[in-house]
Scaffold this motif. Structure first.
Motif, PDB file in Angstrom:
ATOM      1  N   ASN A 149       0.816  -1.213   0.000  1.00 14.01           N
ATOM      2  CA  ASN A 149       0.000   0.000   0.000  1.00 14.01           C
ATOM      3  C   ASN A 149       0.849   1.263   0.000  1.00 14.01           C
ATOM      4  O   ASN A 149       0.416   2.299  -0.493  1.00 14.01           O
ATOM      5  CB  ASN A 149      -0.947   0.003   1.205  1.00 14.01           C
ATOM      6  CG  ASN A 149      -2.072  -0.987   1.033  1.00 14.01           C
ATOM      7  OD1 ASN A 149      -2.399  -1.372  -0.078  1.00 14.01           O
ATOM      8  ND2 ASN A 149      -2.665  -1.411   2.138  1.00 14.01           N
ATOM      9  N   PHE A 150       2.056   1.181   0.556  1.00 16.84           N
ATOM     10  CA  PHE A 150       2.934   2.346   0.558  1.00 16.84           C
ATOM     11  C   PHE A 150       3.731   2.491  -0.730  1.00 16.84           C
ATOM     12  O   PHE A 150       4.532   3.393  -0.860  1.00 16.84           O
ATOM     13  CB  PHE A 150       3.885   2.310   1.757  1.00 16.84           C
ATOM     14  CG  PHE A 150       3.233   2.711   3.048  1.00 16.84           C
ATOM     15  CD1 PHE A 150       2.655   3.951   3.202  1.00 16.84           C
ATOM     16  CD2 PHE A 150       3.183   1.835   4.115  1.00 16.84           C
ATOM     17  CE1 PHE A 150       2.055   4.320   4.380  1.00 16.84           C
ATOM     18  CE2 PHE A 150       2.583   2.190   5.302  1.00 16.84           C
ATOM     19  CZ  PHE A 150       2.010   3.436   5.434  1.00 16.84           C
ATOM     20  N   GLY A 151       3.516   1.598  -1.687  1.00 19.45           N
ATOM     21  CA  GLY A 151       4.137   1.762  -2.990  1.00 19.45           C
ATOM     22  C   GLY A 151       5.317   0.865  -3.267  1.00 19.45           C
ATOM     23  O   GLY A 151       5.958   1.005  -4.302  1.00 19.45           O
ATOM     24  N   VAL A 152       5.632  -0.041  -2.377  1.00 22.18           N
ATOM     25  CA  VAL A 152       6.723  -0.984  -2.639  1.00 22.18           C
ATOM     26  C   VAL A 152       6.223  -1.964  -3.710  1.00 22.18           C
ATOM     27  O   VAL A 152       5.113  -2.475  -3.611  1.00 22.18           O
ATOM     28  CB  VAL A 152       7.118  -1.749  -1.355  1.00 22.18           C
ATOM     29  CG1 VAL A 152       8.211  -2.756  -1.641  1.00 22.18           C
ATOM     30  CG2 VAL A 152       7.557  -0.765  -0.289  1.00 22.18           C
ATOM     31  N   PRO A 153       7.003  -2.194  -4.758  1.00 24.59           N
ATOM     32  CA  PRO A 153       6.553  -3.107  -5.823  1.00 24.59           C
ATOM     33  C   PRO A 153       6.266  -4.503  -5.281  1.00 24.59           C
ATOM     34  O   PRO A 153       6.971  -5.008  -4.411  1.00 24.59           O
ATOM     35  CB  PRO A 153       7.733  -3.131  -6.804  1.00 24.59           C
ATOM     36  CG  PRO A 153       8.514  -1.898  -6.512  1.00 24.59           C
ATOM     37  CD  PRO A 153       8.297  -1.591  -5.066  1.00 24.59           C
ATOM     38  N   LYS A 154       5.187  -5.105  -5.795  1.00 24.88           N
ATOM     39  CA  LYS A 154       4.766  -6.431  -5.324  1.00 24.88           C
ATOM     40  C   LYS A 154       5.858  -7.488  -5.455  1.00 24.88           C
ATOM     41  O   LYS A 154       6.036  -8.297  -4.546  1.00 24.88           O
ATOM     42  CB  LYS A 154       3.514  -6.879  -6.088  1.00 24.88           C
ATOM     43  CG  LYS A 154       2.255  -6.741  -5.304  1.00 24.88           C
ATOM     44  CD  LYS A 154       1.101  -7.396  -6.026  1.00 24.88           C
ATOM     45  CE  LYS A 154      -0.173  -7.191  -5.252  1.00 24.88           C
ATOM     46  NZ  LYS A 154      -1.332  -7.768  -5.881  1.00 24.88           N
ATOM     47  N   PRO A 155       6.600  -7.524  -6.590  1.00 24.26           N
ATOM     48  CA  PRO A 155       7.650  -8.552  -6.679  1.00 24.26           C
ATOM     49  C   PRO A 155       8.681  -8.438  -5.563  1.00 24.26           C
ATOM     50  O   PRO A 155       9.153  -9.457  -5.051  1.00 24.26           O
ATOM     51  CB  PRO A 155       8.280  -8.303  -8.050  1.00 24.26           C
ATOM     52  CG  PRO A 155       7.214  -7.631  -8.849  1.00 24.26           C
ATOM     53  CD  PRO A 155       6.443  -6.821  -7.870  1.00 24.26           C
ATOM     54  N   ALA A 156       9.013  -7.214  -5.151  1.00 20.45           N
ATOM     55  CA  ALA A 156       9.986  -7.038  -4.071  1.00 20.45           C
ATOM     56  C   ALA A 156       9.418  -7.552  -2.750  1.00 20.45           C
ATOM     57  O   ALA A 156      10.120  -8.198  -1.962  1.00 20.45           O
ATOM     58  CB  ALA A 156      10.370  -5.568  -3.939  1.00 20.45           C
ATOM     59  N   VAL A 157       8.130  -7.284  -2.522  1.00 21.57           N
ATOM     60  CA  VAL A 157       7.492  -7.759  -1.289  1.00 21.57           C
ATOM     61  C   VAL A 157       7.414  -9.289  -1.296  1.00 21.57           C
ATOM     62  O   VAL A 157       7.618  -9.942  -0.273  1.00 21.57           O
ATOM     63  CB  VAL A 157       6.093  -7.124  -1.126  1.00 21.57           C
ATOM     64  CG1 VAL A 157       5.390  -7.664   0.096  1.00 21.57           C
ATOM     65  CG2 VAL A 157       6.202  -5.607  -1.043  1.00 21.57           C
ATOM     66  N   PRO A 168       4.506 -16.408  -0.878  1.00 19.20           N
ATOM     67  CA  PRO A 168       4.300 -15.123  -1.551  1.00 19.20           C
ATOM     68  C   PRO A 168       3.004 -15.057  -2.344  1.00 19.20           C
ATOM     69  O   PRO A 168       2.504 -13.973  -2.638  1.00 19.20           O
ATOM     70  CB  PRO A 168       5.505 -14.978  -2.483  1.00 19.20           C
ATOM     71  CG  PRO A 168       6.337 -16.179  -2.320  1.00 19.20           C
ATOM     72  CD  PRO A 168       5.667 -17.105  -1.378  1.00 19.20           C
ATOM     73  N   SER A 169       2.403 -16.189  -2.693  1.00 17.37           N
ATOM     74  CA  SER A 169       1.171 -16.157  -3.477  1.00 17.37           C
ATOM     75  C   SER A 169      -0.001 -15.621  -2.657  1.00 17.37           C
ATOM     76  O   SER A 169      -1.020 -15.210  -3.221  1.00 17.37           O
ATOM     77  CB  SER A 169       0.845 -17.547  -4.016  1.00 17.37           C
ATOM     78  OG  SER A 169       0.562 -18.421  -2.944  1.00 17.37           O
ATOM     79  N   LEU A 170       0.134 -15.605  -1.336  1.00 20.36           N
ATOM     80  CA  LEU A 170      -0.935 -15.069  -0.485  1.00 20.36           C
ATOM     81  C   LEU A 170      -1.100 -13.567  -0.664  1.00 20.36           C
ATOM     82  O   LEU A 170      -2.142 -13.014  -0.342  1.00 20.36           O
ATOM     83  CB  LEU A 170      -0.638 -15.390   0.985  1.00 20.36           C
ATOM     84  CG  LEU A 170      -0.615 -16.865   1.353  1.00 20.36           C
ATOM     85  CD1 LEU A 170      -0.147 -17.042   2.781  1.00 20.36           C
ATOM     86  CD2 LEU A 170      -1.972 -17.486   1.152  1.00 20.36           C
ATOM     87  N   LEU A 171      -0.091 -12.905  -1.195  1.00 20.65           N
ATOM     88  CA  LEU A 171      -0.144 -11.460  -1.399  1.00 20.65           C
ATOM     89  C   LEU A 171      -1.103 -11.072  -2.512  1.00 20.65           C
ATOM     90  O   LEU A 171      -1.591  -9.948  -2.551  1.00 20.65           O
ATOM     91  CB  LEU A 171       1.270 -10.942  -1.722  1.00 20.65           C
ATOM     92  CG  LEU A 171       1.498  -9.451  -1.659  1.00 20.65           C
ATOM     93  CD1 LEU A 171       1.296  -8.951  -0.237  1.00 20.65           C
ATOM     94  CD2 LEU A 171       2.909  -9.129  -2.091  1.00 20.65           C
TER      95      LEU A 171
END
Length: 188
Positions: A149-157, A168-171
């Motif tokens: 939500n703060f703008g960190v790219p999903k792949p990095a998270v 990671p698929s739960l994201l």
């Protein structure tokens, strides 16, 4: 004269009698041309790189905004249910026409059965809803959804989640329901 009556001007200078330009002067002309051309190409490539960098930054900001909008849309209740509501309405209309064809006694019996089924499903839903929560509110996964939500790219998270031993698929589905207690085998 020419066929078009245009006079042809012939040079009166005899090039064989003119001395050649000195080699040093020729080399300095060529060097000057090369230096100015290289300087121009360097400036041009630098400008192109700057514009590409600015464009890449704008794209990243747009991607972050789209991710935020998608997460906000996913959190709106009823958007995903509209398609299922339309299907349920069609099923209800077809079941209503079947019920009209049956006797009135069978209609009463069917209503009693459906009311009993609804009561049973409601009671089972109440017990299961109390024990589950959306994954975005779960204390173990909440920080990852905040990062997105703060703008960190999903792949990095997702990489960060994988490093910490989480799936990671739960994201991808913030509304997915999981048990309130922490998952077994995962250390906080």
């Amino acid at each position: 004269m020419n066929d078009n009556n245009i006079p042809i001007v012939e040079p009166i200078v005899d090039y064989t009698k003119i001395p050649p330009i000195h080699q040093r002067r020729t080399i300095s002309f060529i060097n000057h041309f090369i230096v100015t051309t290289v300087a121009f190409l360097n400036k041009f490539s630098l400008k192109c790189e700057e514009k590409l960098y600015e464009f890449e930054n704008k794209l990243q900001k747009l991607e972050a905004a789209v991710v935020i909008l998608e997460s906000r849309l996913a959190s709106v209740p009823g958007l995903e249910n509209k398609s299922t509501v339309a299907v349920d309405c069609d099923d209800a209309q077809s079941s209503n026409t079947v019920e009209k064809e049956n006797d009135s006694e069978s209609i009463v019996n069917a209503e009693d059965v459906t009311t009993q089924n609804l009561d049973e499903t409601k009671s089972s839903e109440v017990t299961t809803v109390e024990n589950v929560e959306p994954i975005s509110k779960h204390p173990l996964y909440e920080k990852y959804f905040k990062m997105v939500n703060f703008g960190v790219p999903k792949p990095a998270v997702k990489i960060k989640m994988a490093q910490e031993g989480l799936d990671p698929s739960l994201l991808d589905d913030p509304q997915q329901l999981i048990p309130k207690e922490s998952p077994s085998g995962v250390e906080e």
